[in-house]
Design a protein around this motif. Sequence first.
Motif, mmCIF file in Angstrom:
data_model
loop_
_atom_site.group_PDB
_atom_site.id
_atom_site.type_symbol
_atom_site.label_atom_id
_atom_site.label_comp_id
_atom_site.label_asym_id
_atom_site.label_seq_id
_atom_site.Cartn_x
_atom_site.Cartn_y
_atom_site.Cartn_z
ATOM 1 N N GLY A 204 8.373 2.854 6.315
ATOM 2 C CA GLY A 204 7.506 1.819 5.846
ATOM 3 C C GLY A 204 8.194 0.915 4.703
ATOM 4 O O GLY A 204 8.004 -0.203 4.577
ATOM 5 N N LEU B 203 2.723 3.892 6.681
ATOM 6 C CA LEU B 203 1.589 4.151 5.910
ATOM 7 C C LEU B 203 0.721 5.309 6.628
ATOM 8 O O LEU B 203 0.295 6.386 5.912
ATOM 9 N N LEU C 46 0.837 -1.233 0.057
ATOM 10 C CA LEU C 46 -0.172 0.140 0.092
ATOM 11 C C LEU C 46 0.958 1.311 0.262
ATOM 12 O O LEU C 46 0.565 2.293 -0.769
ATOM 13 N N LEU C 47 2.052 1.356 0.692
ATOM 14 C CA LEU C 47 2.751 2.475 0.940
ATOM 15 C C LEU C 47 3.162 3.101 -0.345
ATOM 16 O O LEU C 47 3.048 4.169 -0.737
ATOM 17 N N ILE D 167 -6.544 2.764 2.399
ATOM 18 C CA ILE D 167 -6.051 3.830 1.562
ATOM 19 C C ILE D 167 -7.196 4.391 0.913
ATOM 20 O O ILE D 167 -6.970 5.179 -0.273
#
Length: 661
Positions: free
Chosen positions: A636, A628, A196-197, A285
């Motif tokens: 991250g 994140l 995700l990051l 997110i």
Amino acid sequence: MSTAGTTVTPHITPLRAVWHRPAARKLLLLAAVTAAVAPFAAAHWGSGAWPHALTVDLTGPLGRANDWIIDNRDSHWLFLYFFGHISNAIIVSVRAVYVVLLALGWAGVTAGATLLAWRLAGVRAGVTALASFAVCGLLGMWVPTMRTLALMIVAVVASVAVGALLGLAAGLSDRTFRALRPVLDTMQALPAFAYLLPVVLVFGIGVAPAVLATVVYAAPPMARLTALGLRGTDKGVLEAVDSLGATARQRLLTARLPLARRELLLGVNQSIMMALSMAVIASVIGADGLGDRVYQALSTVDVGSALAAGIPIVLLAIVLDRSVGDHSVGSPRPRLWAGVPQGGTGGHNRPPGRTRTITTWVASIATVVAAGRLVGTTWPDGWTVTIAAPVNRAKDWMVDHLYSGIPGIGGTADAAAHYTAWVLDPLRDGLQALPWWGALALVAALAWTIGTWRTALTATLSLAAIGVLGRWEPAMDTLSQVLAAVAVTLLLGVLVAVAAARSDRVERLLRPVLDVFQTMPQFVYLIPVVALFGVGRAPAAAAAVVYALPAVVRIVSQGLRQVDPAAMESARSLGATGGQQLRQVQFPLARPQLLLAVNQAVVLVLSVVIIGGLVGGGALGYEVVFGLAQGDLATGLMAGTAIACLGLMLDRVTQPTKEAN
């Protein structure tokens, strides 16, 4: 040598007998190398945790890269004319699919899904689809379900397309296959949460990064299975095709792809399931839909609302799994020359039955859509059932009576505290106190015993990379949680699998339970365990056990059931008891399946332990969550890289190769 007809057998010493075993030679050689190197390593870099002198600090470069991306995200041509167009295309695609789903109405979507499932996998799958979409509406989750479905459709199409192209290249070229294999291994070993990051940093929050993270997570299974299907094509068939003068393109379209149909459909099925799991995690997110409802419920420990949103997720997964999975497994292989006209009648004559079927389909869907438009596009409000309140009351009762209200035992809170103090803490302290060179030698020994020197080198370098990144101690903490949860998972899984393998009734009773638990996304498991165990490392371990248990039970049970009946009959004829048959016949003959179960348990447990950073799991999972939440690329990304290395090391240590021994 023989004398007077008598054969004299040379005496074999125990040491020589051990030396004749390949695994023993590997271990003795590795022990000698370790004994020679260990004193030098201990004298120069210490004998405890990873020495600071061997670390590389990437905080500065990654921090500068993070600042540059933030400063130029709205002005640089790379973001405006490349990433920006990708983001806009994704947003427009998801919105278009969502508009189409709303235009079809609840009746049209339900009917279309039912007909499609029935056409692909039979009447039972069609009934399952009808009931599942009806339940989604009854729970008041129709609109969130459509939003998740729209995101899923776009993500799955992109994942299948990307994975198929990569698999096609790897299946047709040995060089490409060797180049892509470590990339796919790393992507598979990296837990979903770590994807995700980077996408958030480049694309911000919203639908676009959610779809892209889903594609990165769900494309590797399609690529692997496509390459496997193409590379496993019968060589005799290919020789027959070549003898007919087919070109490379004709050989691909008329022979290799049709014969790899099962693997291709299985790849689509796996991509769908992983995309659904990632679509829920991507709610962190900003992805709207069912995942966002679950995430909001997690933040407030609202089990009732989480269950109301979690049930449609499970139902969607079951429908998609039944529609694509059953079709991929049960359908017969097509004819070799499926694209060649038969009987000399020409390739443009469509069979009358097929024309009538298509016409019936179009007419049926059009009729249902028209009827659905008359009754409304969204599910009627009067047809909903609220389950949040009664579920929360049941949860409160369970917490009151189980959390700390069991006389003489305490409750789940005490069990979590004992598990942490008696299992997790000693294991973590032991791993962190283990000399770093000893840990490398141990990993090399395990990987080399069941694999080759390449396997051992990959595992050892992966563990060493964690130390170089300066994440040794949190990685050992994460490893302790994984090992403890894997031990519990294997213990429970083997016990349940033995019962399922010996009794058809138990197997039938377990099948729907395992289906539900195996199709439920990782995120959903955190809600009940937090309510029962509080926050900390124990609930993360409990969620990991529940998530990985179905896969272990299925693999071990299938392995025990597939043992050669002749071997079992021979054991029974010799008077072996049930326990002796299990220990001396079934377990040894099912060794490949048992090792596969260990491998899958490790991979699945690691993925949930990382997500456990949301509920106090700490270690690398917490660093990923912190990076994140704060937009800290250095923290991250380094934690995510360490997770990938840890997953790759565990995968190599638990996955035997054909060349071993």
